[in-house]
Design a protein around this motif. Structure first.
Motif, PDB file in Angstrom:
ATOM      1  N   ASN A 264     -12.717   0.209  -1.534  1.00  0.00           N
ATOM      2  CA  ASN A 264     -12.529  -0.657  -2.595  1.00  0.00           C
ATOM      3  C   ASN A 264     -10.864  -0.153  -3.239  1.00  0.00           C
ATOM      4  O   ASN A 264     -10.342  -0.993  -3.642  1.00  0.00           O
ATOM      5  CB  ASN A 264     -13.046  -1.609  -3.991  1.00  0.00           C
ATOM      6  CG  ASN A 264     -14.380  -2.025  -2.971  1.00  0.00           C
ATOM      7  OD1 ASN A 264     -14.529  -2.315  -2.025  1.00  0.00           O
ATOM      8  ND2 ASN A 264     -14.971  -2.801  -4.218  1.00  0.00           N
ATOM      9  N   LEU A 265     -10.140   0.992  -2.853  1.00  0.00           N
ATOM     10  CA  LEU A 265      -9.158   1.094  -2.737  1.00  0.00           C
ATOM     11  C   LEU A 265      -7.869   0.456  -2.154  1.00  0.00           C
ATOM     12  O   LEU A 265      -7.085   1.094  -0.609  1.00  0.00           O
ATOM     13  CB  LEU A 265      -8.536   2.888  -3.342  1.00  0.00           C
ATOM     14  CG  LEU A 265      -7.457   2.816  -3.792  1.00  0.00           C
ATOM     15  CD1 LEU A 265      -7.237   2.626  -4.687  1.00  0.00           C
ATOM     16  CD2 LEU A 265      -7.111   4.463  -3.281  1.00  0.00           C
ATOM     17  N   ALA A 266      -8.462  -0.709  -1.879  1.00  0.00           N
ATOM     18  CA  ALA A 266      -7.645  -2.083  -0.959  1.00  0.00           C
ATOM     19  C   ALA A 266      -7.778  -3.209  -1.780  1.00  0.00           C
ATOM     20  O   ALA A 266      -7.916  -3.758  -3.065  1.00  0.00           O
ATOM     21  CB  ALA A 266      -8.136  -1.972   0.252  1.00  0.00           C
ATOM     22  N   PRO A 267      -6.481  -4.189  -0.721  1.00  0.00           N
ATOM     23  CA  PRO A 267      -6.548  -5.808  -1.271  1.00  0.00           C
ATOM     24  C   PRO A 267      -7.517  -6.513  -1.961  1.00  0.00           C
ATOM     25  O   PRO A 267      -8.792  -5.646  -1.239  1.00  0.00           O
ATOM     26  CB  PRO A 267      -5.459  -6.330  -0.278  1.00  0.00           C
ATOM     27  CG  PRO A 267      -4.842  -4.907  -0.056  1.00  0.00           C
ATOM     28  CD  PRO A 267      -6.109  -3.797  -0.242  1.00  0.00           C
TER      29      PRO A 267
ATOM     30  N   LEU B 208      -2.492  -5.697  -4.121  1.00  0.00           N
ATOM     31  CA  LEU B 208      -1.853  -6.847  -3.253  1.00  0.00           C
ATOM     32  C   LEU B 208      -1.171  -6.098  -2.024  1.00  0.00           C
ATOM     33  O   LEU B 208      -1.518  -6.978  -0.761  1.00  0.00           O
ATOM     34  CB  LEU B 208      -0.299  -7.153  -3.523  1.00  0.00           C
ATOM     35  CG  LEU B 208      -0.449  -7.931  -5.036  1.00  0.00           C
ATOM     36  CD1 LEU B 208       0.840  -8.366  -5.427  1.00  0.00           C
ATOM     37  CD2 LEU B 208      -1.221  -8.924  -4.942  1.00  0.00           C
ATOM     38  N   GLY B 209      -1.225  -4.574  -2.171  1.00  0.00           N
ATOM     39  CA  GLY B 209      -1.315  -4.209  -0.610  1.00  0.00           C
ATOM     40  C   GLY B 209      -1.197  -3.399  -0.183  1.00  0.00           C
ATOM     41  O   GLY B 209      -0.727  -2.616  -1.276  1.00  0.00           O
ATOM     42  N   THR B 210      -0.988  -1.853   0.674  1.00  0.00           N
ATOM     43  CA  THR B 210      -2.201  -1.139   0.461  1.00  0.00           C
ATOM     44  C   THR B 210      -1.155  -0.272   2.147  1.00  0.00           C
ATOM     45  O   THR B 210      -1.566  -0.613   3.163  1.00  0.00           O
ATOM     46  CB  THR B 210      -3.353  -0.697   0.742  1.00  0.00           C
ATOM     47  OG1 THR B 210      -3.574  -1.093  -0.866  1.00  0.00           O
ATOM     48  CG2 THR B 210      -3.386   0.831   0.456  1.00  0.00           C
TER      49      THR B 210
ATOM     50  N   MET C 181       9.975  -0.903  -0.941  1.00  0.00           N
ATOM     51  CA  MET C 181       9.091   0.499  -0.682  1.00  0.00           C
ATOM     52  C   MET C 181       8.460   0.995  -0.629  1.00  0.00           C
ATOM     53  O   MET C 181       8.549   2.389  -0.101  1.00  0.00           O
ATOM     54  CB  MET C 181       9.772   0.723  -2.673  1.00  0.00           C
ATOM     55  CG  MET C 181      11.426   0.162  -3.098  1.00  0.00           C
ATOM     56  SD  MET C 181      12.823   1.121  -1.909  1.00  0.00           S
ATOM     57  CE  MET C 181      12.154   2.689  -2.597  1.00  0.00           C
ATOM     58  N   ALA C 182       7.034   0.554  -0.321  1.00  0.00           N
ATOM     59  CA  ALA C 182       6.112   0.860  -0.618  1.00  0.00           C
ATOM     60  C   ALA C 182       5.607   1.447   1.130  1.00  0.00           C
ATOM     61  O   ALA C 182       5.537   2.543   1.082  1.00  0.00           O
ATOM     62  CB  ALA C 182       5.208   0.378  -0.698  1.00  0.00           C
TER      63      ALA C 182
END
Length: 477
Positions: free
Chosen positions: A133-136, A117-119, A92-93
């Motif tokens: 750090n808005l990342a895995p 876990l994923g972006t 969905m993301a």
């Protein structure tokens, strides 16, 4: 999932509640500055945001000037339910990211501990997000990164929106984010969180409804699986070979009753011979110790699938204590619940006659004792043996003369009530101290106080500003 579509693009007016007007941004920023500086209360901030700020400042002690989320820590193995939810939300993301790209937005999936876990999103915004750090491999739980869409959603049972200066950490004030947690339908613990974040841009009014629909659709699949697990638990109870009229019950991983025979129903205070396959229909037993017993049994069974245990439970409305054997039930390698056989002292089955009961006068709960856990043993503590209690979310750790133990009581508020007449004082949102064990009171920077409970090891307990005056009055300082 069930036809759920991604959030549509396009900015929405401030009246939609999704964006903050300029005046609201200034007011919220001013409130944040006062609260971060130590104000006990501020006006003009939504209640759910203010509650989150309190948690971040008083309980989690997150630095409000943090500008990067901390790296994620390793945690134990998770169940296949987690994997299924991660895959569902990831799909969905990835689909939704194409629709929020024009809004400078990204879509993120994190686990139940707030670890990303994923972006998905545009390269430019992913690069911008990486600066924070808005990342895995980073952690966005509230206790790690303050008020934010992912972390605050994990503390809530509905979609949440965090806009600009509503973030606890100043370094994230340029972001607007909305998140929702997908929860285990049996234990209600968070499995994962889905988040949409925008940089210097308002979110679409469709985002919150979309998040709610995605979570509802995913949890609906989990409910179907849990319903099937309920039928398997009931079947396992029927296949159990024990002496006639033995009190038997099947419970799920939260300790709720799926099925109990008439003998067990009398002990548990639940309907008899009425299967409750669906999680929402299961019965709550009138045995306060049962959820703790089941939680410990789940931990042991996941480590050792062949484990079977036995203990005793007190039945307060009958004023008796009953031995109980606990057996895990698996479907494949997945633990789905426990079978309880009351009136048995052995760990391999119900060798004792049905109805074997122990009078409470000889084996009932001991007065003025605090129950703690050490491995697979219950430790009965005299309150005087406890120097202080420290909360880690709902888990309470006890610093005792027998070492560091975990309390059987969940939540520091409940333990405080249990010890209210035993000379204990709440000195911090996370700490409850035994006043008779305080040896020194230390003064720190800007009037901060610390209590030394063991002068030899320099073991200290912090005192929060709101509790300092009561402590000074108690000791006559």
């Amino acid at each position: 999932m069930n036809g759920a579509k991604g959030p549509t693009s396009g900015a929405t007016p401030a009246t939609s509640g999704v964006a903050l007007a300029d005046a609201d941004v200034r007011a919220t920023s001013a409130a944040w500055e006062r609260f971060a500086a130590g104000a006990e209360s501020v006006d003009g901030v939504r209640p759910e945001i203010l509650m989150s700020w309190y948690r971040c400042r008083e309980e989690y002690e997150v630095d409000p000037h943090l500008d990067r989320a901390p790296p994620a820590a390793e945690v134990g193995a998770h169940s296949i339910d987690h994997d299924v939810v991660y895959a569902e939300l990831g799909g969905m993301a990835a689909s939704a990211a194409r629709e929020v790209d024009g809004l400078d937005g990204i879509v993120t999936v994190a686990d139940g501990d707030g670890r990303i876990l994923g972006t998905w999103g545009s390269r430019r915004i992913l690069h911008q997000a990486a600066d924070s750090n808005l990342a895995p491999w980073s952690t966005w739980s509230e206790w790690a990164s303050g008020t934010n869409g992912m972390g605050t959603a994990l503390e809530s049972h509905r979609p949440v929106l965090v806009r600009g200066p509503e973030h606890w950490c100043q370094g994230f004030h340029e972001w607007v984010c909305a998140g929702v947690a997908v929860r285990d339908v049996v234990t209600h613990e968070p499995l994962a969180v889905l988040d949409v974040s925008c940089w210097n841009s308002p979110l679409s009014a469709d985002v919150l409804p979309w998040l709610g629909k995605v979570a509802a659709a995913t949890e609906a699949k989990l409910r179907q699986r849990a319903h099937h697990s309920g039928t398997l638990l009931a079947a396992a109870l029927g296949d159990l070979r024990v002496a006639p009229e033995t009190p038997l019950a099947a419970v799920d991983l939260a300790g709720s009753v799926v099925l109990a025979n008439s003998e067990a129903a009398v002990l548990m205070g639940t309907p008899a011979d009425q299967p409750a396959y669906a999680p929402a229909h299961r019965f709550t037993p009138q045995l306060s110790a049962l959820p703790i017993l089941v939680r410990r049994a789940v931990e042991r069974a996941r480590k050792d699938p062949d484990w079977t245990g036995s203990t005793q439970v007190h039945v307060p409305f009958l004023d008796i204590t009953v031995p109980v054997v606990v057996r895990p039930v698996f479907t494949g390698t997945q633990l789905i619940g426990m079978l309880l056989a009351f009136g048995s002292a052995g760990s391999s089955g119900c060798e004792q006659p049905a109805g074997y009961l122990v009078p409470a006068a000889t084996t009932g709960p001991l007065p003025s004792r605090v129950v703690a856990l050490r491995d697979d043993r219950w430790v009965l503590l005299d309150p005087r043996e406890i120097r202080f209690a420290e909360a880690d979310h709902n888990t309470v750790w006890l610093a005792t003369d027998q070492g560091r133990l975990v309390a059987a009581t969940r939540g520091l508020d409940r333990l405080e009530q249990q010890l209210e007449d035993k000379g204990f004082l709440r000195v911090h949102r996370r700490f409850l101290v035994n006043l008779s064990r305080v040896r020194e009171v230390e003064q720190g920077f800007k009037g901060a106080l610390f209590l030394a409970t063991d002068a030899r090891s320099r073991e200290t307990v912090p005192v929060s500003r709101r509790h300092a005056s009561q402590l000074r009055q108690t000791f006559g300082l």
